[in-house]
Design an enzyme around this catalytic site. Sequence first.
Site, short mmCIF file in Angstrom:
data_model
loop_
_atom_site.label_atom_id
_atom_site.label_comp_id
_atom_site.label_asym_id
_atom_site.label_seq_id
_atom_site.Cartn_x
_atom_site.Cartn_y
_atom_site.Cartn_z
N GLU A 40 0.74 -1.32 -0.03
CA GLU A 40 -0.08 -0.14 0.09
C GLU A 40 1.08 1.44 0.06
O GLU A 40 1.72 1.53 0.81
CB GLU A 40 -0.99 0.13 1.53
N ARG A 266 5.02 -12.70 9.81
CA ARG A 266 5.53 -11.49 9.61
C ARG A 266 7.05 -11.43 10.27
O ARG A 266 7.36 -12.23 11.34
CB ARG A 266 4.67 -10.23 10.02
N LYS A 276 4.37 0.75 9.88
CA LYS A 276 4.33 1.78 8.99
C LYS A 276 3.77 2.98 10.00
O LYS A 276 4.02 4.25 9.76
CB LYS A 276 3.47 1.77 7.65
P1 ATP Z 1 2.16 -2.41 8.34
O1 ATP Z 1 0.85 -3.13 8.84
O2 ATP Z 1 3.35 -2.80 9.26
O3 ATP Z 1 2.09 -0.87 8.47
P2 ATP Z 1 1.54 -3.03 5.99
O4 ATP Z 1 1.16 -4.63 6.03
O5 ATP Z 1 0.21 -2.17 5.96
O6 ATP Z 1 2.57 -3.05 6.99
P3 ATP Z 1 1.60 -3.07 3.17
O7 ATP Z 1 2.07 -2.29 2.25
O8 ATP Z 1 0.11 -3.45 3.01
O9 ATP Z 1 1.99 -2.83 4.49
O10 ATP Z 1 2.41 -4.43 2.84
C1 ATP Z 1 2.82 -5.20 1.78
C2 ATP Z 1 2.83 -6.68 1.96
O11 ATP Z 1 4.08 -6.75 2.88
C3 ATP Z 1 1.97 -7.22 2.61
O12 ATP Z 1 1.81 -8.64 1.82
C4 ATP Z 1 2.45 -7.71 3.91
O13 ATP Z 1 1.57 -8.66 4.30
C5 ATP Z 1 3.86 -7.71 3.92
N1 ATP Z 1 4.54 -7.33 5.21
C6 ATP Z 1 4.20 -6.35 5.86
N2 ATP Z 1 4.95 -5.97 6.69
C7 ATP Z 1 5.69 -7.38 6.84
C8 ATP Z 1 6.44 -7.94 8.16
N3 ATP Z 1 7.03 -7.12 8.96
N4 ATP Z 1 7.22 -9.09 7.67
C9 ATP Z 1 6.71 -9.83 6.48
N5 ATP Z 1 6.00 -9.28 5.49
C10 ATP Z 1 5.15 -8.05 5.66
MG MG Z 2 -1.42 -3.88 4.91
#
Ligand code: ATP
Ligand code: MG
Length: 563
Positions: A40, A266, A276
């Site tokens: 995102e 994760r 984020k």
């Molecule tokens: P956060 O919740 O920490 O802000 P997010 O999941 O909202 O991160 P996205 O941009 O939606 O951020 O993530 C893109 C991809 O990266 C998704 O498939 C998510 O599951 C994966 N991802 C995000 N954080 C992690 C992590 N700490 N370890 C492994 N994969 C991750």
């Molecule tokens: Mg997300």
Amino acid sequence: MTETSSPADADGPRDFIRDIIRDDLASGRARGVVTRFPPEPNGYLHIGHAKSICLNFGVANEFGGRCNLRFDDTNPAKEEQEFIDAIMADVRWLGFDWGGNLFHASDYFEQLYQWAEHLIENGLAYVDELTADEIREHRGTLTEPGKASPWRDRPSGESLDQFRRMRAGEFADGAKVLRAKIDMAHGNMNMRDPVLYRIVRKPHPRTGDAWCIYPTYDYAHGQSDALEHVTHSLCTLEFEDHRPLYDWLIEHLPVPSRPRQYEFARLNLGYTVLSKRRLTQLVAEGHVAGWDDPRMPTLTGLRRRGIPPETIRDFVARLGVTKQDSVVEFSLFEHCVREYLNKAAERRMAVLRPLKVVIENWPEGEVDELDAIDNPEFPESGSHKVPFSREIYIEQDDFMEDPPKKFFRLGPGREVRLRYAYFITCTEVVKDADGTVVELRATYDPATRGGDAPDGRKVKGTLHWVSAAHAVKAEVRLYDHLFREEAPGAGGRDYLEDLNPTSLEVIEDAWLEPSLAGWPAGRTLQFERLGYFCADRDGTADMPVFNRTMTLRDTWAKVQQSG
Ligand code: ATP
Ligand code: MG
């Protein structure tokens, strides 16, 4: 077995995801492998995302498939072009290439809208006029079923009309939503008539103001997967509870393919935060200098810190892919970086806290050019010249006026080796009015040129040094953990309370050997005995700036050996 074997069967990584893919290929459930990395664009990528990138692109490469880069750009309130550009740059830097397979959930807005009408027409979705708070109150709890909205059973023709008017912009933000009609008593809260569309009047980075209704993540994600013929939709464990909804939507829509979702744990890393929301707060409130502050766990921060992308890939590969949530020790990451840089990084000399030494038997104005090996791990890699002259700088720490027994460096009357140069003996200590040591006087032994005494005489200490007349002045930034606690905010504390107040120390008058003038950013090197460093973009021709990537000591390797 038929021809489903691939390079992935040989020496490649094994984990439950790759096992599933292998089985799917063997059974014919999938004829190829298509994955996607779906960020995102509401922030910069961090090292947690690297795990997802390495997995998605990794399996696609190993099984001869493809991995799409898809921006999940369904929430214009938080998304920006700056983030879109940065994410693409970071994925490339990490070493992955999506080729022509760049997509955006916003590419599918019209199709997603049409499918929403399809759900309404089939009695599977309705426009609800409860407020967000009321929807929450109606949802029930884990132990109590939810209550139906009074709008739940309105005729589908009425919902369709309402939904079209939502799209046409007739209603205020938040006034109405489209909800799937599933089961308000479902044991899984995500199945209690989840919201599919909301009204948001915000220009979108790509679709401008063509739309004032936007699909939710849950609605957009699986359908985007299906449109791209994604076979294995890999995401983190928090989406496990969303899988029934993912499957329900795929089942009830005329989608062109049937992707399946699989969840893995994760990455969580000690002494930092990988959310984020929190990283955004650190930037917005000025706790760090920006998204690329070298203390940040963002890929752009790690790059600026001098961390090579190979080490991130290696780190992620060592962790493997499982369903067990855990916090990975930061020292394991450091170990991967040190192991790589020990082999790859060239060595140079720099003095961070200078103490002048005047070599009294060295003729004024005379300069010797000594050979220094670029990288002792690969002596054949070459060497460079270091100038030696009458006045040099050594590290203040490398001298003690009254040294204890175990101190093998310089002291009054003691002899040490200057790396690549000569043995010197300290003959005099010069102090200022306060008694602070400001200069040393010494003599050198001409027979020890290159670092060995022909009479076999040994010295216990070897010091790094730079020639005062030739050295380049520089600013050096020493970084430590951004947080002083391994688990910031544990036990209900505000995680900001755990910020490390000494995470950055700036040294303004360090001295570098002259070959470091104009050293390219992005080529991390070792300052002998001090650590790994890289040139920072803040540097100028007059005043280079170097960041400490990492110190030399490896606590993780030691613990593994003794443990
Ligand atoms: P956060 O919740 O920490 O802000 P997010 O999941 O909202 O991160 P996205 O941009 O939606 O951020 O993530 C893109 C991809 O990266 C998704 O498939 C998510 O599951 C994966 N991802 C995000 N954080 C992690 C992590 N700490 N370890 C492994 N994969 C991750
Ligand atoms: Mg997300």
